[in-house]
Write a protein that holds these residues in place. Structure first.
Motif, PDB file in Angstrom:
ATOM      1  N   ARG A 109       1.010  -5.163  -6.176  1.00  0.00           N
ATOM      2  CA  ARG A 109      -0.213  -4.508  -6.648  1.00  0.00           C
ATOM      3  C   ARG A 109       0.044  -3.389  -7.645  1.00  0.00           C
ATOM      4  NH1 ARG A 109      -2.984  -1.889  -2.748  1.00  0.00           N
ATOM      5  NH2 ARG A 109      -1.166  -1.767  -1.430  1.00  0.00           N
ATOM      6  N   ILE A 110       1.290  -2.973  -7.765  1.00  0.00           N
ATOM      7  CA  ILE A 110       1.579  -1.838  -8.647  1.00  0.00           C
ATOM      8  C   ILE A 110       1.325  -2.181 -10.113  1.00  0.00           C
ATOM      9  CG2 ILE A 110       3.608  -0.709  -9.665  1.00  0.00           C
ATOM     10  CD1 ILE A 110       4.393   0.193  -6.970  1.00  0.00           C
ATOM     11  N   GLN A 111       0.745  -1.238 -10.817  1.00  0.00           N
ATOM     12  CA  GLN A 111       0.456  -1.398 -12.241  1.00  0.00           C
ATOM     13  C   GLN A 111       1.728  -1.780 -13.005  1.00  0.00           C
ATOM     14  OE1 GLN A 111      -2.497  -1.179 -13.509  1.00  0.00           O
ATOM     15  NE2 GLN A 111      -2.081  -1.099 -15.710  1.00  0.00           N
ATOM     16  N   PRO A 112       1.714  -2.896 -13.718  1.00  0.00           N
ATOM     17  CA  PRO A 112       2.899  -3.272 -14.499  1.00  0.00           C
ATOM     18  C   PRO A 112       3.252  -2.170 -15.506  1.00  0.00           C
ATOM     19  CG  PRO A 112       1.295  -5.057 -14.455  1.00  0.00           C
ATOM     20  CD  PRO A 112       0.620  -3.855 -13.853  1.00  0.00           C
ATOM     21  N   GLY A 113       4.532  -1.955 -15.681  1.00  0.00           N
ATOM     22  CA  GLY A 113       4.973  -0.958 -16.653  1.00  0.00           C
ATOM     23  C   GLY A 113       5.062   0.453 -16.095  1.00  0.00           C
ATOM     24  N   SER A 114       4.824   0.608 -14.788  1.00  0.00           N
ATOM     25  CA  SER A 114       4.885   1.955 -14.202  1.00  0.00           C
ATOM     26  C   SER A 114       6.319   2.467 -14.172  1.00  0.00           C
ATOM     27  CB  SER A 114       4.323   1.945 -12.778  1.00  0.00           C
ATOM     28  OG  SER A 114       2.960   1.587 -12.794  1.00  0.00           O
ATOM     29  N   ALA A 115       6.453   3.786 -14.193  1.00  0.00           N
ATOM     30  CA  ALA A 115       7.780   4.409 -14.143  1.00  0.00           C
ATOM     31  C   ALA A 115       7.950   5.272 -12.898  1.00  0.00           C
ATOM     32  CB  ALA A 115       7.996   5.263 -15.394  1.00  0.00           C
ATOM     33  N   VAL A 116       6.849   5.537 -12.212  1.00  0.00           N
ATOM     34  CA  VAL A 116       6.843   6.505 -11.115  1.00  0.00           C
ATOM     35  C   VAL A 116       5.931   5.971 -10.012  1.00  0.00           C
ATOM     36  CG1 VAL A 116       6.297   8.895 -10.495  1.00  0.00           C
ATOM     37  CG2 VAL A 116       7.085   8.391 -12.797  1.00  0.00           C
ATOM     38  N   LEU A 117       6.246   6.324  -8.749  1.00  0.00           N
ATOM     39  CA  LEU A 117       5.380   5.966  -7.625  1.00  0.00           C
ATOM     40  C   LEU A 117       5.104   7.212  -6.794  1.00  0.00           C
ATOM     41  CD1 LEU A 117       3.922   3.938  -5.768  1.00  0.00           C
ATOM     42  CD2 LEU A 117       6.142   3.472  -4.680  1.00  0.00           C
ATOM     43  N   LEU A 118       3.816   7.502  -6.598  1.00  0.00           N
ATOM     44  CA  LEU A 118       3.413   8.594  -5.706  1.00  0.00           C
ATOM     45  C   LEU A 118       3.205   8.025  -4.306  1.00  0.00           C
ATOM     46  CD1 LEU A 118       0.766  10.223  -8.084  1.00  0.00           C
ATOM     47  CD2 LEU A 118       3.070  11.094  -7.589  1.00  0.00           C
ATOM     48  N   SER A 119       3.425   8.877  -3.294  1.00  0.00           N
ATOM     49  CA  SER A 119       3.270   8.368  -1.928  1.00  0.00           C
ATOM     50  C   SER A 119       2.160   9.108  -1.185  1.00  0.00           C
ATOM     51  CB  SER A 119       4.603   8.447  -1.193  1.00  0.00           C
ATOM     52  OG  SER A 119       4.966   9.803  -0.972  1.00  0.00           O
ATOM     53  N   PHE A 120       2.181   9.049   0.122  1.00  0.00           N
ATOM     54  CA  PHE A 120       1.069   9.388   1.015  1.00  0.00           C
ATOM     55  C   PHE A 120       0.280  10.645   0.651  1.00  0.00           C
ATOM     56  CE2 PHE A 120       4.562   7.455   3.618  1.00  0.00           C
ATOM     57  CZ  PHE A 120       4.086   6.158   3.477  1.00  0.00           C
ATOM     58  N   ASN A 121      -1.065  10.490   0.634  1.00  0.00           N
ATOM     59  CA  ASN A 121      -1.965  11.566   0.238  1.00  0.00           C
ATOM     60  C   ASN A 121      -2.306  12.471   1.421  1.00  0.00           C
ATOM     61  OD1 ASN A 121      -3.930  12.538  -1.972  1.00  0.00           O
ATOM     62  ND2 ASN A 121      -5.257  12.343  -0.184  1.00  0.00           N
ATOM     63  N   GLU A 122      -1.837  13.714   1.359  1.00  0.00           N
ATOM     64  CA  GLU A 122      -2.115  14.701   2.408  1.00  0.00           C
ATOM     65  C   GLU A 122      -1.872  14.125   3.807  1.00  0.00           C
ATOM     66  OE1 GLU A 122      -5.955  16.501   1.608  1.00  0.00           O
ATOM     67  OE2 GLU A 122      -5.191  17.487  -0.183  1.00  0.00           O
ATOM     68  N   PRO A 123      -0.656  13.707   4.093  1.00  0.00           N
ATOM     69  CA  PRO A 123      -0.373  13.097   5.397  1.00  0.00           C
ATOM     70  C   PRO A 123      -0.593  14.064   6.555  1.00  0.00           C
ATOM     71  CG  PRO A 123       1.672  13.660   4.259  1.00  0.00           C
ATOM     72  CD  PRO A 123       0.549  13.842   3.268  1.00  0.00           C
ATOM     73  N   ASN A 124      -0.547  15.388   6.270  1.00  0.00           N
ATOM     74  CA  ASN A 124      -0.744  16.350   7.359  1.00  0.00           C
ATOM     75  C   ASN A 124      -2.214  16.689   7.589  1.00  0.00           C
ATOM     76  OD1 ASN A 124      -0.626  17.731   4.800  1.00  0.00           O
ATOM     77  ND2 ASN A 124      -0.514  19.677   5.900  1.00  0.00           N
ATOM     78  N   HIS A 125      -3.137  15.977   6.922  1.00  0.00           N
ATOM     79  CA  HIS A 125      -4.583  16.138   7.142  1.00  0.00           C
ATOM     80  C   HIS A 125      -5.107  14.902   7.874  1.00  0.00           C
ATOM     81  CE1 HIS A 125      -5.511  19.382   3.938  1.00  0.00           C
ATOM     82  NE2 HIS A 125      -4.197  19.251   3.987  1.00  0.00           N
ATOM     83  N   GLN A 126      -5.796  15.132   8.982  1.00  0.00           N
ATOM     84  CA  GLN A 126      -6.312  13.995   9.755  1.00  0.00           C
ATOM     85  C   GLN A 126      -7.336  13.179   8.966  1.00  0.00           C
ATOM     86  OE1 GLN A 126      -7.824  15.568  13.414  1.00  0.00           O
ATOM     87  NE2 GLN A 126      -5.794  16.230  14.119  1.00  0.00           N
ATOM     88  N   LEU A 127      -8.062  13.821   8.061  1.00  0.00           N
ATOM     89  CA  LEU A 127      -9.082  13.091   7.303  1.00  0.00           C
ATOM     90  C   LEU A 127      -8.513  12.436   6.051  1.00  0.00           C
ATOM     91  CD1 LEU A 127     -12.086  15.571   7.611  1.00  0.00           C
ATOM     92  CD2 LEU A 127     -11.533  13.577   9.025  1.00  0.00           C
ATOM     93  N   GLN A 128      -7.214  12.618   5.832  1.00  0.00           N
ATOM     94  CA  GLN A 128      -6.573  11.971   4.677  1.00  0.00           C
ATOM     95  C   GLN A 128      -5.575  10.930   5.208  1.00  0.00           C
ATOM     96  OE1 GLN A 128      -7.640  12.461   1.505  1.00  0.00           O
ATOM     97  NE2 GLN A 128      -9.261  13.752   2.328  1.00  0.00           N
ATOM     98  N   ALA A 129      -4.354  10.878   4.690  1.00  0.00           N
ATOM     99  CA  ALA A 129      -3.458   9.795   5.120  1.00  0.00           C
ATOM    100  C   ALA A 129      -3.072   9.910   6.603  1.00  0.00           C
ATOM    101  CB  ALA A 129      -2.204   9.754   4.252  1.00  0.00           C
ATOM    102  N   SER A 130      -3.115  11.112   7.151  1.00  0.00           N
ATOM    103  CA  SER A 130      -2.914  11.316   8.585  1.00  0.00           C
ATOM    104  C   SER A 130      -1.704  10.569   9.146  1.00  0.00           C
ATOM    105  CB  SER A 130      -4.193  10.910   9.349  1.00  0.00           C
ATOM    106  OG  SER A 130      -4.117  11.343  10.694  1.00  0.00           O
TER     107      SER A 130
END
Ligand SMILES: *[C@@H]1O[C@H](CO)[C@@H](O)[C@H](O)[C@H]1NC(C)=O
Length: 361
Positions: A109-130
């Motif tokens: 699913r990753i955008q072709p041509g990408s150079a970087v990957l970001l990971s989990f969004n606010e994992p320490n917030h229960q309402l986010q990646a939790s």
């Protein structure tokens, strides 16, 4: 102290960056040239760090041409017209694996041509990646496998200060455990968010983030100012960009967001989505160039960064308005905000205009 404005006209001459840029960027990243990562050739050095988080379409991209990157909390752009518009202006999309969902087929699913990957969004917030640090560490090999296979630099889970409904209130507690449990994991740079109207607190927070000895991406920041006047966000942005552009540890940053409401208030919007026009804050974000960079000084970690006094800002503002020549394009907005800044400063001379911070660390 000079009024930290530069010219924007030459941004219009940014050279186009076609599909070859992505491959070139991967090669540069492989050579560990951190300062140039995810930055297409031809982007202004003043805007190399600057981006935005939003699901941009082709029209937005053309208005925001000059920013170096954007992300939308997901792995791909999807819309081909948007991809073409971004390539035409040299703006780089950065994919993100938001939470635990969909990791299994992330590579596809990753955008072709990408150079970087970001990971989990606010994992320490229960309402986010939790995610607990242990859960994130257990998922990490899957991210690393995709990043290795596609040649992507890999960003740390974006823990952020949390006031309520937290897995862990302090992002540092979360990261400390994550890096312990993920010993030997590849984590190429730190990623975080910070909401405040106090640039000094932002500077302090970013200094604390250096403990992990990695370049820092500030992936969301803004001045929570519900119901307040636009000038508060404007003044915060001036000071925040000044310190972010000068801080050699900060590799990328992205204002939140294109349009804001609710707990942030409307005054953090970069664009009026109804008309498609940049707000005055958006024009500042597109046009701001730090005095230090303009003077060609090297980026350092100066404690003074971002701590210009209001009186200095006001005086420089008036001085440059008086001398004319420096102001191109943004002059009407600058007039308005110079006078508002001066008024604001005069009313607050005794006490610095510190806003309550909703995310104290
Ligand atoms: C992009 O979204 C804006 C609304 O923010 C809309 O006015 C514009 O037509 C859209 N452009 C495209 C190409 O979809």
């Amino acid at each position: 102290m000079r009024w930290p404005w530069g010219l924007t006209l030459w941004l219009l001459s940014i050279s186009a960056c076609w599909d070859g840029c992505a491959a070139a960027a991967v090669r540069r990243d492989a050579a560990a040239d951190l300062s140039d990562s995810a930055v297409p050739d031809g982007v202004s050095p003043f805007l190399r760090k600057r981006g935005v988080g939003w699901g941009l379409n082709a029209t937005h991209i053309r208005t925001l041409a000059g920013l170096s990157w954007w992300y939308k909390w997901g792995p791909s752009v999807r819309d081909p017209e948007t991809t073409r518009a971004a390539a035409a202006v040299g703006m780089r999309f950065v994919p993100e694996q938001w939470g635990r969902g969909g990791i299994a087929d992330l590579g596809a699913r990753i955008q072709p041509g990408s150079a970087v990957l970001l990971s989990f969004n606010e994992p320490n917030h229960q309402l986010q990646a939790s995610l607990t640090p242990q859960e994130a560490a257990e998922l990490w090999p899957q991210l690393e496998e995709v990043a290795d296979r596609l040649g992507l630099r890999l960003g740390a889970p974006a823990a952020a200060p949390c006031g309520a409904q937290c897995v862990t209130p302090s992002p540092f507690d979360w990261w400390d455990e994550f890096f312990t449990r993920c010993d030997g994991c590849r984590v190429d740079f730190l990623v975080t968010h910070y909401y405040s109207c106090n640039a000094d607190w932002l500077a302090t927070y970013l200094r604390q983030c250096r403990k992990y000895q990695r370049p820092i991406w500030l992936k969301e920041f803004a001045c929570p100012n519900p119901g307040g006047t636009d000038v508060v966000s404007w003044q915060y942005m001036v000071r925040a960009l000044g310190l972010l552009d000068r801080d050699g540890w900060v590799e990328k940053y992205a204002w939140f967001a294109l349009e804001t409401s609710g707990w942030l208030g409307t005054s953090n919007s970069l664009m009026n989505l109804h008309t498609g026009a940049l707000t005055e804050l958006g024009q500042l974000y597109m046009g701001y160039t730090p005095a230090a960079a303009a003077a060609g000084t090297s980026s350092d970690n100066s404690q003074e960064a971002g701590t210009t006094s209001w009186s200095e800002l006001c005086q420089s503002c008036i001085h440059h308005l008086g001398s004319g020549g420096l102001l191109v394009g943004l002059a009407p907005q600058q007039h308005k905000y110079c006078s508002e800044s001066c008024g604001f400063w005069e009313r607050n001379e005794a006490q610095a205009p510190v806003q309550p911070d909703i995310n104290p660390t």
